[in-house]
Motif scaffolding. Structure first.
Motif, PDB file in Angstrom:
ATOM      1  N   ARG A   1      15.461  37.334  24.878  1.00 36.56           N
ATOM      2  CA  ARG A   1      15.750  36.471  26.031  1.00 36.56           C
ATOM      3  C   ARG A   1      17.149  35.885  25.991  1.00 36.56           C
ATOM      4  N   ILE A   2      17.827  36.004  24.864  1.00 39.84           N
ATOM      5  CA  ILE A   2      19.211  35.560  24.764  1.00 39.84           C
ATOM      6  C   ILE A   2      20.042  36.683  24.156  1.00 39.84           C
ATOM      7  N   ASN A   3      21.319  36.661  24.441  1.00 39.06           N
ATOM      8  CA  ASN A   3      22.203  37.720  23.988  1.00 39.06           C
ATOM      9  C   ASN A   3      22.905  37.308  22.689  1.00 39.06           C
ATOM     10  N   ALA A   4      22.119  37.166  21.631  1.00 38.25           N
ATOM     11  CA  ALA A   4      22.671  36.807  20.321  1.00 38.25           C
ATOM     12  C   ALA A   4      21.721  37.290  19.242  1.00 38.25           C
ATOM     13  N   ASP A   5      22.275  37.666  18.095  1.00 41.97           N
ATOM     14  CA  ASP A   5      21.441  38.030  16.953  1.00 41.97           C
ATOM     15  C   ASP A   5      20.797  36.779  16.379  1.00 41.97           C
TER      16      ASP A   5
ATOM     17  N   LYS B   1      20.461  29.223  25.100  1.00 43.39           N
ATOM     18  CA  LYS B   1      21.135  29.940  26.187  1.00 43.39           C
ATOM     19  C   LYS B   1      22.563  29.434  26.348  1.00 43.39           C
TER      20      LYS B   1
ATOM     21  N   TYR C   1      13.633  35.760  21.035  1.00 46.93           N
ATOM     22  CA  TYR C   1      13.909  37.195  20.918  1.00 46.93           C
ATOM     23  C   TYR C   1      13.835  37.898  22.279  1.00 46.93           C
TER      24      TYR C   1
ATOM     25  N   CYS D   1      24.837  30.765  23.619  1.00 39.44           N
ATOM     26  CA  CYS D   1      25.224  32.160  23.882  1.00 39.44           C
ATOM     27  C   CYS D   1      26.292  32.225  24.967  1.00 39.44           C
ATOM     28  N   ASP D   2      26.121  31.431  26.020  1.00 39.80           N
ATOM     29  CA  ASP D   2      27.119  31.399  27.096  1.00 39.80           C
ATOM     30  C   ASP D   2      28.471  30.903  26.586  1.00 39.80           C
TER      31      ASP D   2
ATOM     32  N   ASP E   1      27.789  34.588  18.726  1.00 37.48           N
ATOM     33  CA  ASP E   1      27.342  35.964  18.504  1.00 37.48           C
ATOM     34  C   ASP E   1      25.979  36.007  17.815  1.00 37.48           C
TER      35      ASP E   1
END
Length: 336
Positions: free
Chosen positions: A238-242, A185, A236, A188-189, A193
């Motif tokens: 739950r976070i904003n990243a590939d 997390k 998967y 991602c913050d 990416d």
């Protein structure tokens, strides 16, 4: 049968991406052969922080040497043709790879601390790289260094690289954090990416006959995919990243599992070193055959279908699986 996927904003023909290893990508002809064999993209071998720091040190030495003795000190500066070292060759390698292929080229910047070396991320972008994989390969051995300081070092390095470029940056990390979910997390913050899971630390071995410490096994095996598969499934949705998998993917069926866990791509290296570049086609055919048998029309249809978010038993990826394994073991079964 649609095998296409997206990763770091890039549209890829398939999820199979050869990953950073010098024998696979240090020769431009090999990069072209990988494209011809079906590679959706290529992650180049790494440019190391140590190479960049050494270049800076040597440049400083040449600039300073003799300046207190001769007014003509500028004549001591090395001629450009004599000063083509690793970093410059790497940037040229990116340019050539882009010129001779039609697939995304992902540069790899390998380091473990923040500092001036991260400026090379911008040069990689200028050379034509479609994305950068920041490979933080770090084994902390300082007894006075806290876990919090180690984590902050990762975040600082990531932020510095992100500040240098506008192309996507994927962060390749180890699993050895006290709370991988929280660190993912935070990554991602901080702007990651994508996350590449995981760095497989190559453990040394002791040669008892020669009394030396030597490299251990280099190539991965199918058991190595279990750890990244577990964490991809947990992260998967739950976070904003590939999410990208690396380590242990040996067959098309392994790639299927990773996609179901939630990976956008599966990086392959050891399988290609064992079987050759054309093995990409074998893996792709295995994927197509399995998908046809199980009535999947596209990769996107299966991505994340077996993640923790969509699994009936969420505890299967946590402590419950450990308990089930221990309690179900029968005497007489092989421990190997």
């Amino acid at each position: 049968m649609d095998l296409s996927t997206t990763y770091l904003g890039l549209n890829l023909r398939t999820p199979i991406v050869p990953s950073a290893a010098a024998p696979l990508s240090e020769d431009i002809d090999n990069v072209k052969r990988l494209e011809d064999a079906g590679a959706a993209a290529v992650v180049l071998h790494s440019l190391f922080e140590e190479q960049l720091l050494r270049e800076k040190f040597e440049l400083h030495h040449h600039l300073e040497y003799g300046t207190n003795s001769f007014a003509e000190a500028l004549s001591y500066f090395p001629e450009p043709d004599e000063y083509h070292v690793g970093p410059e060759l790497y940037l040229e390698h990116i340019r050539q790879a882009k010129e001779c292929t039609n697939i995304p080229i992902i540069a790899s910047l390998n380091g473990f601390s923040s500092g001036g070396w991260v400026e090379y991320a911008q040069l990689m972008q200028q050379a034509g790289a479609d994305a950068i994989e920041l490979n933080v390969y770090y084994v902390p051995t300082d007894f006075d260094l806290t876990g919090e300081q180690v984590e902050q070092n990762y975040l600082n390095t990531l932020r510095e690289v992100k500040a240098e470029v506008t192309i996507p940056v994927a962060l390749k990390v180890s699993p050895y954090f006290s709370n991988m979910a929280n660190m993912a997390k935070q990554f991602c913050d901080a702007g990651a990416d994508g996350l590449v899971l995981f760095n497989r630390f190559l453990q040394p071995d002791i040669n008892a006959e020669e009394l030396i410490v030597e490299p251990g096994s280099v190539l991965s095996n199918p058991h190595d995919m279990r750890l990244p598969m577990r964490w991809i499934a947990i992260l998967y949705g739950r976070i904003n990243a590939d999410l990208a998998c690396t380590s242990g993917v040996q067959r098309g069926h392994d790639a299927i599992k990773m996609l179901m866990a939630g990976a956008k791509v599966t990086q392959v290296c050891s399988a290609l070193l064992r079987h050759g570049f054309n093995y990409i086609k074998v893996m792709e055919d295995e994927m197509k055959h399995w998908m046809e048998e199980h009535e999947y029309e596209s990769v996107k249809q299966m991505q994340g279908s077996m993640s923790q978010l969509h699994c009936e038993d969420e505890s299967a990826y946590e402590r419950a699986q450990y308990m089930k394994t221990i309690t179900s073991y029968k005497l007489g079964h092989s421990l190997v």
